[in-house]
Motif scaffolding. Structure first.
Motif, PDB file in Angstrom:
ATOM      1  N   LEU A  97       0.830  -1.207   0.000  1.00  0.00           N
ATOM      2  CA  LEU A  97       0.000   0.000   0.000  1.00  0.00           C
ATOM      3  C   LEU A  97       0.862   1.254   0.000  1.00  0.00           C
ATOM      4  CD1 LEU A  97      -2.762   1.348   0.172  1.00  0.00           C
ATOM      5  CD2 LEU A  97      -2.665   1.082   2.665  1.00  0.00           C
ATOM      6  N   THR A  98       1.946   1.234   0.757  1.00  0.00           N
ATOM      7  CA  THR A  98       2.841   2.390   0.804  1.00  0.00           C
ATOM      8  C   THR A  98       3.453   2.675  -0.557  1.00  0.00           C
ATOM      9  OG1 THR A  98       3.356   1.919   3.127  1.00  0.00           O
ATOM     10  CG2 THR A  98       4.876   3.361   1.947  1.00  0.00           C
ATOM     11  N   ALA A  99       3.767   1.622  -1.314  1.00  0.00           N
ATOM     12  CA  ALA A  99       4.315   1.817  -2.657  1.00  0.00           C
ATOM     13  C   ALA A  99       3.307   2.481  -3.590  1.00  0.00           C
ATOM     14  CB  ALA A  99       4.754   0.471  -3.238  1.00  0.00           C
ATOM     15  N   CYS A 100       2.029   2.331  -3.265  1.00  0.00           N
ATOM     16  CA  CYS A 100       0.984   2.933  -4.100  1.00  0.00           C
ATOM     17  C   CYS A 100       0.670   4.375  -3.708  1.00  0.00           C
ATOM     18  CB  CYS A 100      -0.303   2.114  -3.998  1.00  0.00           C
ATOM     19  SG  CYS A 100      -0.180   0.398  -4.559  1.00  0.00           S
ATOM     20  N   ILE A 101       1.103   4.790  -2.513  1.00  0.00           N
ATOM     21  CA  ILE A 101       0.706   6.088  -1.978  1.00  0.00           C
ATOM     22  C   ILE A 101       1.093   7.261  -2.894  1.00  0.00           C
ATOM     23  CG2 ILE A 101       1.204   7.747  -0.133  1.00  0.00           C
ATOM     24  CD1 ILE A 101      -0.883   5.734   0.643  1.00  0.00           C
ATOM     25  N   PRO A 102       2.346   7.354  -3.388  1.00  0.00           N
ATOM     26  CA  PRO A 102       2.682   8.501  -4.242  1.00  0.00           C
ATOM     27  C   PRO A 102       1.813   8.596  -5.494  1.00  0.00           C
ATOM     28  CG  PRO A 102       4.681   7.406  -3.490  1.00  0.00           C
ATOM     29  CD  PRO A 102       3.539   6.512  -3.125  1.00  0.00           C
ATOM     30  N   LEU A 103       1.577   7.448  -6.128  1.00  0.00           N
ATOM     31  CA  LEU A 103       0.765   7.467  -7.344  1.00  0.00           C
ATOM     32  C   LEU A 103      -0.696   7.774  -7.023  1.00  0.00           C
ATOM     33  CD1 LEU A 103       1.109   7.179 -10.344  1.00  0.00           C
ATOM     34  CD2 LEU A 103       0.685   4.714 -10.142  1.00  0.00           C
ATOM     35  N   LEU A 104      -1.176   7.300  -5.869  1.00  0.00           N
ATOM     36  CA  LEU A 104      -2.530   7.652  -5.447  1.00  0.00           C
ATOM     37  C   LEU A 104      -2.638   9.157  -5.221  1.00  0.00           C
ATOM     38  CD1 LEU A 104      -3.373   4.770  -2.931  1.00  0.00           C
ATOM     39  CD2 LEU A 104      -4.615   5.297  -5.039  1.00  0.00           C
ATOM     40  N   GLY A 105      -1.610   9.745  -4.600  1.00  0.00           N
ATOM     41  CA  GLY A 105      -1.614  11.181  -4.390  1.00  0.00           C
ATOM     42  C   GLY A 105      -1.641  11.950  -5.694  1.00  0.00           C
ATOM     43  N   GLU A 106      -0.876  11.478  -6.664  1.00  0.00           N
ATOM     44  CA  GLU A 106      -0.811  12.168  -7.956  1.00  0.00           C
ATOM     45  C   GLU A 106      -2.124  12.067  -8.715  1.00  0.00           C
ATOM     46  OE1 GLU A 106       1.723  11.903 -12.149  1.00  0.00           O
ATOM     47  OE2 GLU A 106       2.483  10.934 -10.331  1.00  0.00           O
ATOM     48  N   ARG A 107      -2.716  10.876  -8.741  1.00  0.00           N
ATOM     49  CA  ARG A 107      -3.907  10.667  -9.558  1.00  0.00           C
ATOM     50  C   ARG A 107      -5.199  11.108  -8.878  1.00  0.00           C
ATOM     51  NH1 ARG A 107      -3.070   4.681 -12.413  1.00  0.00           N
ATOM     52  NH2 ARG A 107      -1.103   5.178 -13.479  1.00  0.00           N
ATOM     53  N   VAL A 108      -5.240  11.001  -7.548  1.00  0.00           N
ATOM     54  CA  VAL A 108      -6.491  11.266  -6.841  1.00  0.00           C
ATOM     55  C   VAL A 108      -6.489  12.623  -6.150  1.00  0.00           C
ATOM     56  CG1 VAL A 108      -8.088  10.394  -5.086  1.00  0.00           C
ATOM     57  CG2 VAL A 108      -6.805   8.779  -6.491  1.00  0.00           C
ATOM     58  N   LEU A 109      -5.334  13.018  -5.600  1.00  0.00           N
ATOM     59  CA  LEU A 109      -5.262  14.257  -4.820  1.00  0.00           C
ATOM     60  C   LEU A 109      -4.574  15.394  -5.550  1.00  0.00           C
ATOM     61  CD1 LEU A 109      -4.361  12.738  -1.339  1.00  0.00           C
ATOM     62  CD2 LEU A 109      -6.627  13.292  -2.253  1.00  0.00           C
ATOM     63  N   GLY A 110      -4.075  15.136  -6.760  1.00  0.00           N
ATOM     64  CA  GLY A 110      -3.485  16.206  -7.554  1.00  0.00           C
ATOM     65  C   GLY A 110      -2.012  16.441  -7.351  1.00  0.00           C
ATOM     66  N   GLY A 111      -1.336  15.552  -6.640  1.00  0.00           N
ATOM     67  CA  GLY A 111       0.103  15.711  -6.454  1.00  0.00           C
ATOM     68  C   GLY A 111       0.678  14.564  -5.652  1.00  0.00           C
ATOM     69  N   ALA A 112       1.843  14.069  -6.083  1.00  0.00           N
ATOM     70  CA  ALA A 112       2.458  12.942  -5.381  1.00  0.00           C
ATOM     71  C   ALA A 112       2.807  13.312  -3.943  1.00  0.00           C
ATOM     72  CB  ALA A 112       3.710  12.484  -6.131  1.00  0.00           C
ATOM     73  N   GLY A 113       3.208  14.583  -3.720  1.00  0.00           N
ATOM     74  CA  GLY A 113       3.548  15.016  -2.372  1.00  0.00           C
ATOM     75  C   GLY A 113       2.364  14.949  -1.424  1.00  0.00           C
ATOM     76  N   ARG A 114       1.167  15.197  -1.944  1.00  0.00           N
ATOM     77  CA  ARG A 114      -0.010  15.149  -1.090  1.00  0.00           C
ATOM     78  C   ARG A 114      -0.322  13.728  -0.637  1.00  0.00           C
ATOM     79  NH1 ARG A 114      -4.075  19.253  -4.425  1.00  0.00           N
ATOM     80  NH2 ARG A 114      -2.749  21.114  -4.217  1.00  0.00           N
ATOM     81  N   GLY A 115       0.126  12.779  -1.420  1.00  0.00           N
ATOM     82  CA  GLY A 115      -0.091  11.390  -1.026  1.00  0.00           C
ATOM     83  C   GLY A 115       0.611  11.047   0.265  1.00  0.00           C
ATOM     84  N   VAL A 116       1.756  11.702   0.505  1.00  0.00           N
ATOM     85  CA  VAL A 116       2.508  11.404   1.725  1.00  0.00           C
ATOM     86  C   VAL A 116       1.725  11.818   2.960  1.00  0.00           C
ATOM     87  CG1 VAL A 116       4.712  11.755   2.896  1.00  0.00           C
ATOM     88  CG2 VAL A 116       4.622  11.737   0.405  1.00  0.00           C
TER      89      VAL A 116
END
Length: 268
Positions: A97-116
């Motif tokens: 799940l952690t490996a998916c977090i950056p891409l989830l942030g980019e695609r869903v929240l508008g930025g990979a940093g927000r995924g963190v």
């Protein structure tokens, strides 16, 4: 689980600090924050307190022998074996799940940093779940918490596949709700079942296995994420379900057949 819930606080707070630093100041700041926290822990790790009644000149053991001693005790005790196996497989799912977090942030929240920042949500919900469970320490046995929390964690990546911001945040909160009590229950079982003279070895061995499981899970999910994010999330959910099933894969031994009551899980 009053005492063990407090032991889970540092592990849960760490991701929150790193996630907040990454979002506010960028990834380099998060790395610096992690390095500072590790440096602050060095004095305590370098000079551990002496155990009462310790014989002067007693023979010290190597890390390898400590790990071997811990593994022998864990394998020989069904309660420790079940809790450790479930925890390690859960950590593999967490790594995925952690490996998916950056891409989830980019695609869903508008930025990979927000995924963190999602890690902060998981940390807060883990602490809240532990605080709630600590108010009812005799309600559920730690063995039940172990496998039930794995099922709760399986729901997190399954929900994350919806690719909707609100649902994603709920999914990460659910992941924390499963992680916090599971860690506290794991500590409770170790305190109850581990021989006092080998408790340090068992904790060291368990931590090493968990770290390994997390790393293996993250490494396995990496190539899958690049091809299919939903596929990687589905894999993480499946592994978490396997973690719950692992609790029932080890039958009780004859010499460890005593029943586990909810009250047993409070370490004395």
């Amino acid at each position: 689980m009053r005492r063990t819930s407090g032991a889970a606080v540092p592990e849960a707070v760490g991701p929150a600090l790193a996630g907040g630093a990454a979002e506010a100041l960028g990834a380099p700041a998060a790395v610096v924050t992690s390095a500072v926290l590790i440096a602050l822990a060095l004095p305590a790790a370098w000079t551990p307190p002496a155990r009462p009644g310790r014989v002067r000149g007693a023979r010290t053991t190597s890390l390898i022998s400590d790990l071997a001693a811990g593994i022998r005790v864990i394998v020989g005790n069904p309660f420790l074996a079940r809790a450790t196996l479930t925890s390690v497989v859960c950590c593999a799912a967490q790594g995925m799940l952690t490996a998916c977090i950056p891409l989830l942030g980019e695609r869903v929240l508008g930025g990979a940093g927000r995924g963190v920042v999602l890690l902060s949500c998981a940390a807060i919900s883990a602490l809240a779940a532990n605080a709630l469970l600590a108010r009812f320490p005799r309600s559920v046995s730690p063995a039940t918490v172990i496998w039930a929390s794995a099922l709760i964690q399986a729901a997190a990546p399954a929900l994350a596949t919806s690719a909707r911001p609100a649902v994603l945040i709920v999914a990460v909160v659910i992941a924390g709700i499963g992680e916090g009590p599971r860690l506290a229950a794991l500590f409770a079982i170790r305190h109850r079942e581990a021989p006092e003279n080998l408790r340090g070895q068992i904790f060291t061995t368990g931590a090493s296995l968990k770290i390994t499981g997390f790393a293996v899970g993250a490494a396995a999910a990496g190539p899958v994420v690049t091809r299919s994010l939903p596929g990687a999330l589905a894999l993480a959910a499946s592994v978490a379900v396997l973690a719950a099933l692992a609790s029932f894969a080890i039958p009780p031994a004859a010499n460890h057949s005593r029943s586990e009551k909810p009250a047993d899980h409070v370490p004395r």
